[in-house]
Design a protein around this motif. Structure first.
Motif, PDB file in Angstrom:
ATOM      1  N   SER A   1     -27.844  39.711 -21.743  1.00 53.13           N
ATOM      2  CA  SER A   1     -26.824  40.749 -21.825  1.00 53.13           C
ATOM      3  C   SER A   1     -26.509  41.036 -23.289  1.00 53.13           C
ATOM      4  O   SER A   1     -26.448  40.119 -24.099  1.00 53.13           O
ATOM      5  CB  SER A   1     -25.578  40.280 -21.093  1.00 53.13           C
ATOM      6  N   GLY A   2     -26.342  42.297 -23.618  1.00 49.71           N
ATOM      7  CA  GLY A   2     -26.050  42.691 -24.993  1.00 49.71           C
ATOM      8  C   GLY A   2     -27.281  43.030 -25.804  1.00 49.71           C
ATOM      9  O   GLY A   2     -27.173  43.515 -26.926  1.00 49.71           O
ATOM     10  N   THR A   3     -28.460  42.781 -25.250  1.00 46.51           N
ATOM     11  CA  THR A   3     -29.711  43.096 -25.950  1.00 46.51           C
ATOM     12  C   THR A   3     -29.881  44.602 -26.046  1.00 46.51           C
ATOM     13  O   THR A   3     -29.647  45.326 -25.077  1.00 46.51           O
ATOM     14  CB  THR A   3     -30.925  42.488 -25.207  1.00 46.51           C
ATOM     15  N   ARG A   4     -30.291  45.068 -27.216  1.00 44.73           N
ATOM     16  CA  ARG A   4     -30.570  46.489 -27.416  1.00 44.73           C
ATOM     17  C   ARG A   4     -32.069  46.711 -27.198  1.00 44.73           C
ATOM     18  O   ARG A   4     -32.894  46.040 -27.799  1.00 44.73           O
ATOM     19  CB  ARG A   4     -30.174  46.924 -28.818  1.00 44.73           C
ATOM     20  N   MET A   5     -32.389  47.652 -26.317  1.00 42.67           N
ATOM     21  CA  MET A   5     -33.777  47.970 -26.019  1.00 42.67           C
ATOM     22  C   MET A   5     -34.037  49.436 -26.334  1.00 42.67           C
ATOM     23  O   MET A   5     -33.250  50.302 -25.954  1.00 42.67           O
ATOM     24  CB  MET A   5     -34.096  47.675 -24.557  1.00 42.67           C
ATOM     25  N   ILE A   6     -35.129  49.692 -27.024  1.00 43.74           N
ATOM     26  CA  ILE A   6     -35.552  51.055 -27.322  1.00 43.74           C
ATOM     27  C   ILE A   6     -36.706  51.386 -26.392  1.00 43.74           C
ATOM     28  O   ILE A   6     -37.715  50.679 -26.355  1.00 43.74           O
ATOM     29  CB  ILE A   6     -35.972  51.190 -28.794  1.00 43.74           C
TER      30      ILE A   6
END
Length: 88
Positions: A43-48
């Motif tokens: 949770s909180g991971t930024r994914m492009i």
């Protein structure tokens, strides 16, 4: 095969965004693969997410809204789409 344990972060550690290249895939694959990739991260991971599917501009925001993720940004450059998602 060897599995390496992750190293603890250092004081000057800079986290990297997870990039998911889904160019060339058509609906519904970009959303399905994005959902699967997000299920594997904290949770909180930024994914492009990078895609060329024009339906992604409808599908990915809807997916984020339904699953509670934050769609931080969406950009379109010609046929290329780029979505920045923060996992709930």
């Amino acid at each position: 095969m060897t599995i390496q344990e992750p190293k603890p972060p250092r004081a000057n550690f800079v986290s990297q965004d997870t990039i998911l290249d889904l160019k060339g895939l058509k609906c519904p694959l970009p959303v399905l693969k994005t959902r699967k990739a997000l299920s594997r991260v904290e949770s909180g991971t930024r994914m492009i997410v990078q895609t060329t599917d024009p339906m992604a501009f409808l599908d990915i925001p809807h997916f984020c809204n339904e699953d509670g993720h934050t769609l931080e940004s969406s950009e379109k450059d010609g046929d290329n789409g780029r979505f920045t998602i923060i996992k709930a």
